[in-house]
Design a protein around this motif. Structure first.
Motif, PDB file in Angstrom:
ATOM      1  N   ILE A  34       0.844  -1.194   0.000  1.00 13.08           N
ATOM      2  CA  ILE A  34       0.000   0.000   0.000  1.00 13.08           C
ATOM      3  C   ILE A  34       0.876   1.239   0.000  1.00 13.08           C
ATOM      4  N   SER A  35       0.658   2.101  -0.999  1.00 17.19           N
ATOM      5  CA  SER A  35       1.355   3.380  -1.096  1.00 17.19           C
ATOM      6  C   SER A  35       0.387   4.481  -0.701  1.00 17.19           C
ATOM      7  N   VAL A  36       0.863   5.408   0.123  1.00 21.65           N
ATOM      8  CA  VAL A  36       0.010   6.478   0.639  1.00 21.65           C
ATOM      9  C   VAL A  36       0.537   7.817   0.159  1.00 21.65           C
ATOM     10  N   SER A  37      -0.347   8.616  -0.425  1.00 29.17           N
ATOM     11  CA  SER A  37       0.001   9.992  -0.781  1.00 29.17           C
ATOM     12  C   SER A  37      -1.160  10.885  -0.368  1.00 29.17           C
ATOM     13  N   LEU A  42      -2.843   3.747  -3.019  1.00 30.07           N
ATOM     14  CA  LEU A  42      -2.671   2.767  -4.081  1.00 30.07           C
ATOM     15  C   LEU A  42      -2.435   1.402  -3.443  1.00 30.07           C
ATOM     16  N   ILE A  43      -3.335   0.463  -3.725  1.00 33.95           N
ATOM     17  CA  ILE A  43      -3.228  -0.898  -3.216  1.00 33.95           C
ATOM     18  C   ILE A  43      -2.793  -1.783  -4.376  1.00 33.95           C
ATOM     19  N   SER A  44      -1.646  -2.434  -4.209  1.00 32.48           N
ATOM     20  CA  SER A  44      -1.108  -3.318  -5.252  1.00 32.48           C
ATOM     21  C   SER A  44      -0.983  -4.731  -4.695  1.00 32.48           C
ATOM     22  N   PRO A  45      -1.858  -5.643  -5.122  1.00 30.70           N
ATOM     23  CA  PRO A  45      -1.728  -7.036  -4.679  1.00 30.70           C
ATOM     24  C   PRO A  45      -0.360  -7.586  -5.087  1.00 30.70           C
ATOM     25  N   TRP A  56      -4.871  -5.601 -10.876  1.00 35.07           N
ATOM     26  CA  TRP A  56      -3.450  -5.293 -10.772  1.00 35.07           C
ATOM     27  C   TRP A  56      -3.209  -4.286  -9.670  1.00 35.07           C
ATOM     28  N   ASN A  57      -4.143  -3.342  -9.511  1.00 32.84           N
ATOM     29  CA  ASN A  57      -4.061  -2.382  -8.412  1.00 32.84           C
ATOM     30  C   ASN A  57      -5.406  -1.695  -8.232  1.00 32.84           C
ATOM     31  N   ILE A  58      -5.535  -1.017  -7.098  1.00 31.81           N
ATOM     32  CA  ILE A  58      -6.751  -0.262  -6.789  1.00 31.81           C
ATOM     33  C   ILE A  58      -6.308   1.118  -6.331  1.00 31.81           C
ATOM     34  N   ARG A  59      -6.892   2.147  -6.919  1.00 34.48           N
ATOM     35  CA  ARG A  59      -6.615   3.530  -6.517  1.00 34.48           C
ATOM     36  C   ARG A  59      -7.835   4.064  -5.780  1.00 34.48           C
ATOM     37  N   LEU A  60      -7.599   4.526  -4.553  1.00 37.42           N
ATOM     38  CA  LEU A  60      -8.672   5.100  -3.740  1.00 37.42           C
ATOM     39  C   LEU A  60      -8.382   6.588  -3.537  1.00 37.42           C
ATOM     40  N   PRO A  61      -9.252   7.480  -4.024  1.00 38.56           N
ATOM     41  CA  PRO A  61      -9.021   8.912  -3.823  1.00 38.56           C
ATOM     42  C   PRO A  61      -9.108   9.257  -2.332  1.00 38.56           C
ATOM     43  N   ALA A 135       0.309   0.019  11.443  1.00 40.54           N
ATOM     44  CA  ALA A 135       1.221   1.037  10.918  1.00 40.54           C
ATOM     45  C   ALA A 135       0.682   1.648   9.621  1.00 40.54           C
ATOM     46  N   VAL A 136       0.124   0.814   8.749  1.00 36.76           N
ATOM     47  CA  VAL A 136      -0.438   1.315   7.491  1.00 36.76           C
ATOM     48  C   VAL A 136      -1.658   2.187   7.776  1.00 36.76           C
TER      49      VAL A 136
END
Length: 154
Positions: A34-37, A42-45, A56-61, A135-136
């Motif tokens: 999981i990348s946080v901005s 952005l969740i990337s399995p 492939w990934n999920i983008r959550l606004p 932590a995430v």
């Protein structure tokens, strides 16, 4: 006759092998990165879970996130009908459709998972297991756009 049987059985054996490999990997609880901005999550399995969850990934606004919590998947179940998803004992991966909306699940064993609730978009919420869900969750809450609070937090 044998070649016809082989044509049917080989793909089934490959699919079962991929699912069982996913169940084995799911024991670690580290199913996604999981990348946080400020703008999005952005969740990337990881590895085979991209195939099993059909994403492939999920983008959550960020502005759509209403709460972030840590839940124990043993106490919750993926609701509704599978809509491009895999369920096998020890692994739930993909999108589910229920009366309260669509959700994405990527969980394995009975380890804590991250639950992200959304107010808008195609998904109502996401439940995903990561190496350190507390932590995430803290990283997501502290980015400035997700209010803290919500059920399931310890």
């Amino acid at each position: 006759m044998f070649s016809d049987l082989l044509q049917v059985m080989l793909p089934l054996a490959v699919i079962l092998g991929v699912v069982l490999h996913g169940v084995t990997l799911a024991k670690t609880g580290d199913l996604a990165e999981i990348s946080v901005s400020e703008r999005e999550i952005l969740i990337s399995p990881r590895s085979v879970f991209k195939i099993l969850s059909l994403r492939w990934n999920i983008r959550l606004p960020s502005e759509a996130i209403t709460s972030v919590s840590v839940v124990l998947p043993g106490g919750v179940q993926a609701p509704g009908l599978r809509y491009g998803a895999v369920f096998f004992p020890g692994l739930t991966a993909g999108t589910y459709m229920a009366p309260d909306g669509m959700s994405y699940w990527l969980t394995g064993q009975r380890l804590p998972a991250l639950e992200i609730t959304l107010r808008e978009g195609p998904l109502s919420y996401v439940v995903v297991q990561v190496r350190d869900p507390e932590a995430v969750a803290t990283r997501i809450r502290n980015r400035g756009n997700a209010p803290s609070g919500g059920p399931g937090r310890g």
